[in-house]
Design a protein around this motif. Sequence first.
Motif, PDB file in Angstrom:
ATOM      1  N   LEU A 235       0.829  -1.217   0.000  1.00 19.92           N
ATOM      2  CA  LEU A 235       0.000   0.000   0.000  1.00 19.92           C
ATOM      3  C   LEU A 235       0.860   1.262   0.000  1.00 19.92           C
ATOM      4  CD1 LEU A 235      -2.726  -1.104   2.579  1.00 19.92           C
ATOM      5  CD2 LEU A 235      -2.996  -0.891   0.104  1.00 19.92           C
ATOM      6  N   ALA A 236       1.989   1.223   0.711  1.00 20.21           N
ATOM      7  CA  ALA A 236       2.863   2.401   0.780  1.00 20.21           C
ATOM      8  C   ALA A 236       3.458   2.734  -0.580  1.00 20.21           C
ATOM      9  CB  ALA A 236       3.972   2.161   1.798  1.00 20.21           C
ATOM     10  N   ALA A 237       3.611   1.724  -1.441  1.00 22.73           N
ATOM     11  CA  ALA A 237       4.192   1.949  -2.768  1.00 22.73           C
ATOM     12  C   ALA A 237       3.150   2.367  -3.794  1.00 22.73           C
ATOM     13  CB  ALA A 237       4.902   0.678  -3.242  1.00 22.73           C
ATOM     14  N   MET A 238       1.892   2.346  -3.425  1.00 16.78           N
ATOM     15  CA  MET A 238       0.830   2.711  -4.360  1.00 16.78           C
ATOM     16  C   MET A 238       0.665   4.220  -4.439  1.00 16.78           C
ATOM     17  SD  MET A 238      -2.129  -0.122  -3.480  1.00 16.78           S
ATOM     18  CE  MET A 238      -3.331   0.727  -4.551  1.00 16.78           C
ATOM     19  N   PRO A 239       0.220   4.741  -5.596  1.00 22.26           N
ATOM     20  CA  PRO A 239      -0.063   6.177  -5.691  1.00 22.26           C
ATOM     21  C   PRO A 239      -1.276   6.536  -4.841  1.00 22.26           C
ATOM     22  CG  PRO A 239      -0.754   5.041  -7.689  1.00 22.26           C
ATOM     23  CD  PRO A 239      -0.006   4.039  -6.880  1.00 22.26           C
ATOM     24  N   GLU A 240      -1.342   7.788  -4.443  1.00 18.18           N
ATOM     25  CA  GLU A 240      -2.470   8.259  -3.640  1.00 18.18           C
ATOM     26  C   GLU A 240      -3.772   8.079  -4.413  1.00 18.18           C
ATOM     27  OE1 GLU A 240      -1.549  12.300  -2.826  1.00 18.18           O
ATOM     28  OE2 GLU A 240      -0.416  11.838  -1.018  1.00 18.18           O
ATOM     29  N   GLY A 241      -4.844   7.834  -3.692  1.00 15.90           N
ATOM     30  CA  GLY A 241      -6.130   7.680  -4.340  1.00 15.90           C
ATOM     31  C   GLY A 241      -7.012   6.704  -3.594  1.00 15.90           C
ATOM     32  N   TYR A 242      -8.109   6.380  -4.231  1.00 17.47           N
ATOM     33  CA  TYR A 242      -9.156   5.579  -3.604  1.00 17.47           C
ATOM     34  C   TYR A 242      -8.687   4.200  -3.171  1.00 17.47           C
ATOM     35  CZ  TYR A 242     -13.206   2.506  -3.403  1.00 17.47           C
ATOM     36  OH  TYR A 242     -14.112   1.567  -3.025  1.00 17.47           O
ATOM     37  N   TRP A 243      -8.002   3.460  -4.071  1.00 16.92           N
ATOM     38  CA  TRP A 243      -7.659   2.088  -3.754  1.00 16.92           C
ATOM     39  C   TRP A 243      -6.636   2.005  -2.633  1.00 16.92           C
ATOM     40  CZ3 TRP A 243     -10.941  -1.353  -4.905  1.00 16.92           C
ATOM     41  CH2 TRP A 243     -11.718  -1.234  -6.060  1.00 16.92           C
ATOM     42  N   ALA A 244      -5.670   2.908  -2.601  1.00 17.47           N
ATOM     43  CA  ALA A 244      -4.723   2.932  -1.487  1.00 17.47           C
ATOM     44  C   ALA A 244      -5.449   3.276  -0.185  1.00 17.47           C
ATOM     45  CB  ALA A 244      -3.622   3.947  -1.768  1.00 17.47           C
ATOM     46  N   ALA A 245      -6.376   4.222  -0.256  1.00 17.19           N
ATOM     47  CA  ALA A 245      -7.139   4.596   0.934  1.00 17.19           C
ATOM     48  C   ALA A 245      -7.965   3.427   1.446  1.00 17.19           C
ATOM     49  CB  ALA A 245      -8.042   5.785   0.611  1.00 17.19           C
ATOM     50  N   ALA A 246      -8.605   2.675   0.523  1.00 17.05           N
ATOM     51  CA  ALA A 246      -9.394   1.512   0.929  1.00 17.05           C
ATOM     52  C   ALA A 246      -8.516   0.465   1.605  1.00 17.05           C
ATOM     53  CB  ALA A 246     -10.100   0.918  -0.286  1.00 17.05           C
ATOM     54  N   GLY A 247      -7.298   0.287   1.092  1.00 16.49           N
ATOM     55  CA  GLY A 247      -6.386  -0.671   1.704  1.00 16.49           C
ATOM     56  C   GLY A 247      -6.008  -0.281   3.119  1.00 16.49           C
ATOM     57  N   TYR A 248      -5.683   0.992   3.331  1.00 12.43           N
ATOM     58  CA  TYR A 248      -5.332   1.452   4.676  1.00 12.43           C
ATOM     59  C   TYR A 248      -6.533   1.393   5.620  1.00 12.43           C
ATOM     60  CZ  TYR A 248      -0.574   2.983   3.658  1.00 12.43           C
ATOM     61  OH  TYR A 248       0.765   3.004   3.362  1.00 12.43           O
ATOM     62  N   LEU A 249      -7.727   1.623   5.092  1.00 13.50           N
ATOM     63  CA  LEU A 249      -8.931   1.518   5.913  1.00 13.50           C
ATOM     64  C   LEU A 249      -9.102   0.093   6.425  1.00 13.50           C
ATOM     65  CD1 LEU A 249     -11.490   3.337   6.677  1.00 13.50           C
ATOM     66  CD2 LEU A 249     -12.652   2.040   4.910  1.00 13.50           C
ATOM     67  N   ASN A 250      -8.928  -0.886   5.546  1.00 13.71           N
ATOM     68  CA  ASN A 250      -9.029  -2.285   5.960  1.00 13.71           C
ATOM     69  C   ASN A 250      -7.900  -2.675   6.911  1.00 13.71           C
ATOM     70  OD1 ASN A 250     -11.272  -2.526   4.344  1.00 13.71           O
ATOM     71  ND2 ASN A 250     -10.193  -3.485   2.646  1.00 13.71           N
ATOM     72  N   LEU A 251      -6.706  -2.140   6.660  1.00 15.51           N
ATOM     73  CA  LEU A 251      -5.569  -2.426   7.529  1.00 15.51           C
ATOM     74  C   LEU A 251      -5.820  -1.884   8.941  1.00 15.51           C
ATOM     75  CD1 LEU A 251      -2.854  -3.850   7.038  1.00 15.51           C
ATOM     76  CD2 LEU A 251      -1.826  -1.598   6.676  1.00 15.51           C
ATOM     77  N   ALA A 252      -6.451  -0.714   9.020  1.00  9.42           N
ATOM     78  CA  ALA A 252      -6.767  -0.125  10.324  1.00  9.42           C
ATOM     79  C   ALA A 252      -7.707  -1.020  11.123  1.00  9.42           C
ATOM     80  CB  ALA A 252      -7.388   1.258  10.131  1.00  9.42           C
ATOM     81  N   SER A 253      -8.624  -1.704  10.432  1.00 12.10           N
ATOM     82  CA  SER A 253      -9.540  -2.620  11.124  1.00 12.10           C
ATOM     83  C   SER A 253      -8.774  -3.755  11.782  1.00 12.10           C
ATOM     84  CB  SER A 253     -10.572  -3.185  10.138  1.00 12.10           C
ATOM     85  OG  SER A 253     -11.365  -2.143   9.600  1.00 12.10           O
ATOM     86  N   ASP A 254      -7.764  -4.287  11.089  1.00  9.48           N
ATOM     87  CA  ASP A 254      -6.951  -5.357  11.670  1.00  9.48           C
ATOM     88  C   ASP A 254      -6.148  -4.855  12.862  1.00  9.48           C
ATOM     89  OD1 ASP A 254      -7.776  -7.337   9.874  1.00  9.48           O
ATOM     90  OD2 ASP A 254      -6.354  -6.672   8.370  1.00  9.48           O
ATOM     91  N   PHE A 255      -5.567  -3.672  12.731  1.00  8.37           N
ATOM     92  CA  PHE A 255      -4.812  -3.096  13.849  1.00  8.37           C
ATOM     93  C   PHE A 255      -5.715  -2.897  15.066  1.00  8.37           C
ATOM     94  CE2 PHE A 255      -1.787  -0.887  10.629  1.00  8.37           C
ATOM     95  CZ  PHE A 255      -1.048  -2.057  10.519  1.00  8.37           C
ATOM     96  N   ALA A 256      -6.930  -2.429  14.835  1.00  6.29           N
ATOM     97  CA  ALA A 256      -7.856  -2.179  15.941  1.00  6.29           C
ATOM     98  C   ALA A 256      -8.225  -3.473  16.658  1.00  6.29           C
ATOM     99  CB  ALA A 256      -9.118  -1.483  15.418  1.00  6.29           C
TER     100      ALA A 256
END
Length: 564
Positions: A235-256
């Motif tokens: 995700l860190a290597a992806m350009p900014e935008g919707y799909w990168a944001a969706a990935g970080y959103l899902n990653l945050a759920s796992d961290f939580a």
Amino acid sequence: MFGSPKPQGRRRNNWLTDVFIRLLAVLFFCSAAAASTLDDDIAAFTEDAGRHSASIQSLESNQLRPLGTRLTVFLTLDSGGGLDLDSLDLFIDSRPVVSKVYALQEQPVLNADGAEQLYVGHVARGDHELKVVVTARSADGDFVRREATHLFTKHSRALAVRLNLSASAPDFEPRVSFDVKQVSEEEIAFDDPDVNRAPDHDSPSSHAEAHRKARFDLAESHRNAGRLQKAGEILAAMPEGYWAAAGYLNLASDFAREDLDPSRALVALRVAMAMAKAEDGNERSRHLHDEALLRAGYLAYRNGELEKAIGFLESVSLDSPSTPRALYVHGLALTERGNHRAAMQSWHRARKFPLAYPGAAEAWIGMGRGYDLAGYLGQAGEAYLAANAACESERVVLRTLKDQVRNEGAYQALVADVKASDLEWFLADSRSMQQPRLAYLLEFLKKPQAQRAVGRVAALAALEKRLTTHSHDLEVFAGALKSSQASVPETAVTKVTQLQGSNDRYLKRLADLRNAAEEELDKQVLAFLDHQDQRMVFALNKTEQQIAHLYEYLALESLGGRGQ
């Protein structure tokens, strides 16, 4: 307090096909999954139907031009900025051929002559009726609707119809006029407009979108396997935008879920917000940004950071599926601070949303709790009774929806009827989020398998529209070949007959696929509605318990008072 609602206006072109395919992209709980047999069959059929469409277009452009059956409709605007077009529906002989819904930032795309090509099709010689229904907003803020019809006669040459929409000060009343003229085939561009053409999957933007989605899917595969660090690196290597944001959103759920301290999850959510902001003005990114704010607010509230939670939650926009839950959690945070009055104001606003949205039913119950904590026991009882009545009423809505799904099919009941309910009302104000049917559709589409199920039927509905148009056009060609004196190759008659047979077979094949797709969708929707009904039962149990406890307390108070 909360974020401002989005300026009024809509973002779709073809409601029953494109709108819901695009709607699927707005929801961001996506994950990679192997294609089912049905998906493979639909993909193969789509490819075959595309070749069939190309054969018809090739026959028309190479051999049938002399028949002069073509009809082209253009739109011109002459409003001097006094009119913003909301929607346009076009009918030829009562047959719907165009349905467009414009956003304020997506006004008609005009060519060098100041016209937008609305429709390219074919009609037989003789008398015909053209009808247009226009909805728009005038410069003084009024919502207006106009319907106009025009009778015309089709002769042996191609016909061009210019539909002009004008409005002038001071009343900005829209006026529709028609200009019809016969033209040579060479004067008309032979590229079909968007309403008749499949999406261009070879454009650079489509390739970029596909590449980003592929990277997101790769990150999701690592995340689902528990390799969160590897998913984060992708995700860190992806350009900014919707799909990168969706990935970080899902990653945050796992961290939580994994961490007692919400810091890591909050960092991931802040990155998701920043990534979503990179597509400013994009509807799906706006909804994703609101969901990230809601999750961040809830994590901060759960961790006791009330000020931080309130700050996140007050940034959520007012016209998002996340709004009701954000308002509910916002009220909880205010209650923790002892500000019961402000909490009830948030819950009161959340109650205006359909109970399909998470947080709405809880807000109804929260109103009773707020009055109770504030010491107004009579009002608390009334609030609990109102919550009870609202949940009972919602169960009636759910039973009605389930009956409609069984009788009409889920696609018709939940998708197509969103427009049929009242398009003019939908466009007239910003209350589209208040439609219970749309609310249940949005909640249903949060699951990837639901998105795929609706996407299948929507794609097949679009193909059915295209093949039905081909049937009409081929019938026009066949009739013109019998009566026309124009010079056309002798093989054209045979070719048209062959294509008519092929088109009929494609329609039958499509009917089988659509039946299978709709059966799968119906099954998923009925299970979803059963789950929603259980939510209402749970809420009813809570309200009845609260009412019982309240009456018990009041009875004890009354007995205590008598004893004294």
